[in-house]
Design a protein around this motif. Structure first.
Motif, PDB file in Angstrom:
ATOM      1  N   THR A   5       0.814  -1.211   0.000  1.00 18.19           N
ATOM      2  CA  THR A   5       0.000   0.000   0.000  1.00 18.19           C
ATOM      3  C   THR A   5       0.847   1.260   0.000  1.00 18.19           C
ATOM      4  O   THR A   5       0.389   2.290  -0.402  1.00 18.19           O
ATOM      5  CB  THR A   5      -0.935   0.029   1.218  1.00 18.19           C
ATOM      6  N   SER A  43       3.120   3.877  -3.979  1.00 22.09           N
ATOM      7  CA  SER A  43       1.680   4.151  -4.119  1.00 22.09           C
ATOM      8  C   SER A  43       1.264   4.981  -2.926  1.00 22.09           C
ATOM      9  O   SER A  43       0.789   4.477  -1.936  1.00 22.09           O
ATOM     10  CB  SER A  43       0.872   2.854  -4.205  1.00 22.09           C
ATOM     11  N   GLY A  46      -2.687   8.461  -3.342  1.00 23.35           N
ATOM     12  CA  GLY A  46      -3.738   8.149  -4.289  1.00 23.35           C
ATOM     13  C   GLY A  46      -3.267   7.922  -5.709  1.00 23.35           C
ATOM     14  O   GLY A  46      -4.060   7.621  -6.586  1.00 23.35           O
ATOM     15  N   ASN A  47      -1.974   8.055  -5.976  1.00 25.44           N
ATOM     16  CA  ASN A  47      -1.443   7.775  -7.301  1.00 25.44           C
ATOM     17  C   ASN A  47      -0.413   6.672  -7.183  1.00 25.44           C
ATOM     18  O   ASN A  47       0.103   6.400  -6.107  1.00 25.44           O
ATOM     19  CB  ASN A  47      -0.785   9.029  -7.891  1.00 25.44           C
ATOM     20  N   GLY A  62      -4.926   7.525  -9.348  1.00 31.40           N
ATOM     21  CA  GLY A  62      -5.689   6.675  -8.437  1.00 31.40           C
ATOM     22  C   GLY A  62      -6.972   6.146  -9.049  1.00 31.40           C
ATOM     23  O   GLY A  62      -7.359   5.008  -8.800  1.00 31.40           O
ATOM     24  N   GLU A  63      -7.626   6.977  -9.907  1.00 33.32           N
ATOM     25  CA  GLU A  63      -8.886   6.491 -10.484  1.00 33.32           C
ATOM     26  C   GLU A  63      -8.656   5.369 -11.495  1.00 33.32           C
ATOM     27  O   GLU A  63      -9.594   4.710 -11.917  1.00 33.32           O
ATOM     28  CB  GLU A  63      -9.720   7.621 -11.095  1.00 33.32           C
ATOM     29  N   ALA A  65      -6.727   2.814 -10.701  1.00 33.14           N
ATOM     30  CA  ALA A  65      -6.198   1.737  -9.851  1.00 33.14           C
ATOM     31  C   ALA A  65      -6.601   0.355 -10.363  1.00 33.14           C
ATOM     32  O   ALA A  65      -5.848  -0.608 -10.245  1.00 33.14           O
ATOM     33  CB  ALA A  65      -6.677   1.924  -8.402  1.00 33.14           C
ATOM     34  N   PRO A  72      -9.045   1.976  -5.546  1.00 39.62           N
ATOM     35  CA  PRO A  72      -8.698   3.392  -5.432  1.00 39.62           C
ATOM     36  C   PRO A  72      -8.534   3.749  -3.958  1.00 39.62           C
ATOM     37  O   PRO A  72      -9.226   3.187  -3.116  1.00 39.62           O
ATOM     38  CB  PRO A  72      -9.888   4.131  -6.038  1.00 39.62           C
ATOM     39  N   PRO A  73      -7.591   4.626  -3.637  1.00 36.18           N
ATOM     40  CA  PRO A  73      -7.310   4.936  -2.235  1.00 36.18           C
ATOM     41  C   PRO A  73      -8.448   5.688  -1.557  1.00 36.18           C
ATOM     42  O   PRO A  73      -9.148   6.455  -2.197  1.00 36.18           O
ATOM     43  CB  PRO A  73      -6.063   5.802  -2.311  1.00 36.18           C
ATOM     44  N   THR A  97      -1.926  14.356   1.216  1.00 37.61           N
ATOM     45  CA  THR A  97      -2.101  13.130   0.427  1.00 37.61           C
ATOM     46  C   THR A  97      -1.461  13.261  -0.948  1.00 37.61           C
ATOM     47  O   THR A  97      -1.583  12.373  -1.785  1.00 37.61           O
ATOM     48  CB  THR A  97      -3.601  12.775   0.245  1.00 37.61           C
TER      49      THR A  97
END
Length: 188
Positions: A5, A43, A46-47, A62-63, A65, A72-73, A97
């Motif tokens: 993660t 990671s 979110g990216n 992230g979108e 993922a 996605p986070p 973030t």
């Protein structure tokens, strides 16, 4: 243990579909085909930062993922409320973030965010003005980080307009980094 993660887990993943990427450090867009093997480098925020089969470093949003077979986070510690004080706290929280793709430290702890001001409007929303810098003036990822900061803050409750200005005066130096950042990068 360095998990999958965050941090530096060297996990190899075959892309499940074609995916848009941003080349690092140039900041130029590109795509990778389905089945391309990437190695997860970082990671955070979110990216996903990955290296390609050809040894290039790219960022996957992230979108996207799912292309990596990941979730996605989720966003953490945001306070409820839309008053200026809460919006400012949440803006700082959400800025934590956002990560420079090459450094495993967020832009706040790196000392890249100089100012985050909130101005209430008559319609109940708040305008947010952020001053940030980059570790180096020629950094191609500057516009990407600027966009990330703007998009993240814009999605917060109670936020109207967001303006993220990149400045180089005063220039960034390691002295601006938090103790946490220095520890994470082995500088203490």
């Amino acid at each position: 243990m360095y998990g999958h993660t965050h941090g530096y887990g060297r996990e190899s993943i075959a892309l499940q579909r074609e995916v848009n990427v941003v080349n690092i450090p140039e900041g130029t867009p590109g795509t990778l085909p389905a089945g391309h093997i990437v190695t997860l480098y970082q990671s955070l925020g979110g990216n996903f930062t990955v290296t390609t089969e050809w040894g290039y470093m790219v960022r996957i949003a992230g979108e996207d993922a799912d292309a990596l077979g990941k979730e996605p986070p989720a966003l953490g510690n945001l306070a409820n409320g839309t008053d200026p004080g809460t919006v400012e706290r949440n803006a700082w929280e959400i800025l934590k973030t956002i990560f420079d793709p090459e450094i495993p430290v967020n832009i706040v702890d790196l000392g890249l965010v100089y100012h985050c001001g909130v101005r209430p409007r008559e319609d109940g929303l708040n305008d947010v003005h952020i001053l940030m810098t980059l570790t180096a003036p020629g950094c191609g990822m500057g516009p990407v980080l600027q966009y990330d900061a703007e998009a993240a803050v814009k999605n917060l409750p109670g936020v109207g307009d967001v303006r993220v200005e990149v400045v180089f005066d005063p220039p960034w130096s390691r002295d601006r980094m938090s103790e946490v950042a220095k520890l994470q990068l082995g500088m203490i």
